[in-house]
Enzyme design. Sequence first.
Site, PDB file in Angstrom:
ATOM      1  N   GLU A 193      -6.673  10.673  -4.925  1.00 59.12           N
ATOM      2  CA  GLU A 193      -5.843  11.613  -3.604  1.00 59.12           C
ATOM      3  C   GLU A 193      -4.830  10.675  -2.912  1.00 59.12           C
ATOM      4  OE1 GLU A 193      -6.570  11.456   0.344  1.00 59.12           O
ATOM      5  OE2 GLU A 193      -7.491  10.142   0.967  1.00 59.12           O
ATOM      6  N   HIS A 366      -7.769   8.622   5.238  1.00 59.85           N
ATOM      7  CA  HIS A 366      -6.741   8.259   4.293  1.00 59.85           C
ATOM      8  C   HIS A 366      -6.535   6.735   4.728  1.00 59.85           C
ATOM      9  CE1 HIS A 366      -8.147  12.915   3.256  1.00 59.85           C
ATOM     10  NE2 HIS A 366      -7.622  12.430   4.846  1.00 59.85           N
TER      11      HIS A 366
END
Lengths: 554, 554
Positions: A193, A366
């Site tokens: 990702e 993240h």
Amino acid sequence: MSGERLWIAALGGVNEIGKNMYLVQYADDIIVIDCGAKFPDESLLGIDLIIPDVSYLLNNIDKVRGLVVTHGHEDHIGGIPYLLKQLNIPIYASRLTLGLIENKLKEHGLLRQTSLHCIDADSTLDFGTITTTFFNTNHSIPDCLGVVFDTPEGTVVHTGDFKFDMTPVNKPYPDLHRMAEIGKKGVKILLSESTNAERPGFTPSERLVGSHMEEAFKNAEQRIFVSTFASNVHRLQQVVDAAHHTGRKLTLLGRSMVAVVGVAQELGYLDIPDGMLIEPAEAADLPPEQCAVLCTGSQGEPMAALSRLANSSNRLMEIQAGDTVLIAANPIPGNERNVARIVDNLYMLGARVIYGSRSELHVSGHGSQEELKLMLTLMKPEYFIPVHGEYRMLHHHSLLAEAVGVNPEKIFILKNGDIVEAAGGTVRQSGKKLTAGQILVDGLGIGDIGNVVLRDRRQLSADGILITVITLSQTDGRLLNSPDTISRGFIYIRNSETLMDEINQLVTDTLHKMHKADLGQWNIMKQTIKDVLGKFLYEKTKRRPMILPIIIEV
Amino acid sequence: MSGERLWIAALGGVNEIGKNMYLVQYADDIIVIDCGAKFPDESLLGIDLIIPDVSYLLNNIDKVRGLVVTHGHEDHIGGIPYLLKQLNIPIYASRLTLGLIENKLKEHGLLRQTSLHCIDADSTLDFGTITTTFFNTNHSIPDCLGVVFDTPEGTVVHTGDFKFDMTPVNKPYPDLHRMAEIGKKGVKILLSESTNAERPGFTPSERLVGSHMEEAFKNAEQRIFVSTFASNVHRLQQVVDAAHHTGRKLTLLGRSMVAVVGVAQELGYLDIPDGMLIEPAEAADLPPEQCAVLCTGSQGEPMAALSRLANSSNRLMEIQAGDTVLIAANPIPGNERNVARIVDNLYMLGARVIYGSRSELHVSGHGSQEELKLMLTLMKPEYFIPVHGEYRMLHHHSLLAEAVGVNPEKIFILKNGDIVEAAGGTVRQSGKKLTAGQILVDGLGIGDIGNVVLRDRRQLSADGILITVITLSQTDGRLLNSPDTISRGFIYIRNSETLMDEINQLVTDTLHKMHKADLGQWNIMKQTIKDVLGKFLYEKTKRRPMILPIIIEV
């Protein structure tokens, strides 16, 4: 098996944040990873939700072995109810993820028809030619999994969303040893990702939020309101802890907060001391310094609890001068103005407000560049596909991969629908493409809103509509009445009576001047009226309303 | 003069960023400071511009002595053409500011009727009872002035927009000595701008941008495109310098860039070596490493040069793989997504893109907390009015004033229209209010768009419109035809034929079922049809289009 090939493709999630949906296929075995939804930006007027186009799966319905879900965020599970209405496949997910999916299916009345399977980092699933295993990661929601596919063409790894939080609020730790093991055995293709690929450094631990939260709770003299993402159960736990340590009871405001706290508590992901959780009505009777409130709306959503509190329109509670409000979230791009408006209103009510990145009440879920490099280094893939990000994020992630030694020719930046194909040890981007696109959900309609409707909505939104009804005689085509003209969203009617008279006269004149042969040809009549009126109105007002002539024959 | 009082009020600029307009009045002398415009947010569908309501000035037209303009940004000059259409008053501004105002008046055909006066930091203007002087400040446009009003009730200072840039790109330096002198003589009331009141520290010098600009120019191997605010002449100068030092010619893209460079060069604010400026057509023939381009569009405006370059739709130039693009501006809140989309597209074209706050190609033009405190300390006002900011900024600015010693009871956070009144040495907020509001400009219409039109546009934008035309006999009120139903922006017509049949049937049935007494009462007929159709459509589609029944009597 010769002649078979491995396919990897995104049906959603590249060149965008949202509606993640990837697939891995070997021979006749298709495994789907995630099925997310995306919220529309302001250009998609009136649209509620965007979901992936799953035509490829519908056309290969007998090959789809299952849907594996990495975690419970909307951009990974939001499309599931719409998928299941078209295609009934078994779903595999961790316990909390499954709890959130169940909630969603209940709302859509789909729970009973669906086969749900609970997995964890120790599960092994056999999908024909593909064996699937998992590993634990950290993110801003518990119970996240990375996925490993062992295929005849080698190992494919999909990271899911992740950060490396070495001091997580609840277990588990990021499973570095398992990741190292997977990497050591050899990864052919890594999908990782890219959300924070533009951000240097290492994302701080969620615990950082906890320490600032505790401090804010200690300094608060009256009630304290905390608004954050309902799904960030780690953060909810830190709010619970801070409230507990400062002798406050806790109440919840907002439908999704109540729902997530319910699921998380029931499944043991959230530890709330007995008797601590109270109803909003009870909170009113407490001394203010013994009360804390957890609420939705940290993104400035106009209908959510925080916005209503700021407007003094929440029917359960009211902000008092001297109360403290913590906004423990950064605005997602596009939401800045709505959040700022809420802060303004809270200050006007006399609240102390703690918000913005300097407050350190939020950390990202993240991983930043150093963490993306850590994942790449652990997995040391031969081929790399950056996923989960807009183009510039994928671009920066590919530069990171190059920096840690991936051959730049073995990096694929895909568009939704593109296919990476592996056959006989060779990996390349296929010339073929799968159908992929955005399906727009508006009310009950799925995919019935197309470009024409959106273009009309855009014109209507900017300059409104002007309707002129022309009544003709069926017998001789003669104009029976003066035209009837009505406008909406164009100009305020009280200012426009003369204008309407002028329009009616212009329509009448235009029809009288038209060539005999064209009268009766309704398309030509309508187009002529549109042209003449359009020009007239633009000169008069510099606006371009939609002009809709309606011809009635009586 | 006893019985007279000093009034200070904002007609625009508090609780908002944009449309700054303040006034100072003593007895029969009104001086207006600035006349800005504001760009609408996405909730004001179709609106082009927002300007202040100047009813108070129109009602006191014989008292208005002049408009003093602090600097040439849109939020300070954008409303001037609309003001002058209603009220012809002399304008006083510094040379560059006046040049930009002249440009604007030329476009509106208002130049000849207006009396324009060029002032500088040494000017003194006598407006009856009020003597007005000025001092130099720094900001992101040259030639900015603070304004000092000497009135019988004491000295009032309005800072205009400012930062303290001790190493400005062009002169002048911030005039600390003059400010100290003003403060020493005694300031009764200070109005100071609040844009960065939430930001700790000291805003970096514009020179910081220059050093990063030079570095980027040195590293660029092909053409280099720089997008920034056209009005930031200091920054344009640094682009010129960097291009000059690296042996590049410079070309301009975008209407406002061409206009501002023209005015600034003509008035001597921008120093461009002879022969350096070339036309875009000539740039095509240059070796790429000798070419630099200055362009508009740093905020992602869809029609501006940068956006067109990113979409390969600029008719003058094209981005080549390997070109460098610098975005020397931070996105203003609300523009983040448009800018991000441009960066994505530029990367797809193979450009190197340098953007975002980490690139240090932008510094703010507004002073941060330490600079606001410096101004407050220099001026040491007895009373303080934070201006030029949304509420949270005004709130934070008032906390800074308290911190440097202003009595909190002598700080006024105003709403547009509120009046601070000084009489006989006493300063207080008046119970009176001036008319103040937002006038919406849409095409040629000024103020003709009200809440009704906007509400209609909002409904139209979300769910479209459904029009049903009912034709009745004039003689007996009988339905002559089956109703004619048309929709726009509601549902795609090819999917909706059955739905339209159902609607027509429902309208016919409803009319047949209606009570005899109500037939003929058109308002009742229309409302009944709206109710029945609205309910039916919501059940069928979960959408709420605007329903517009039109009754025609023939």
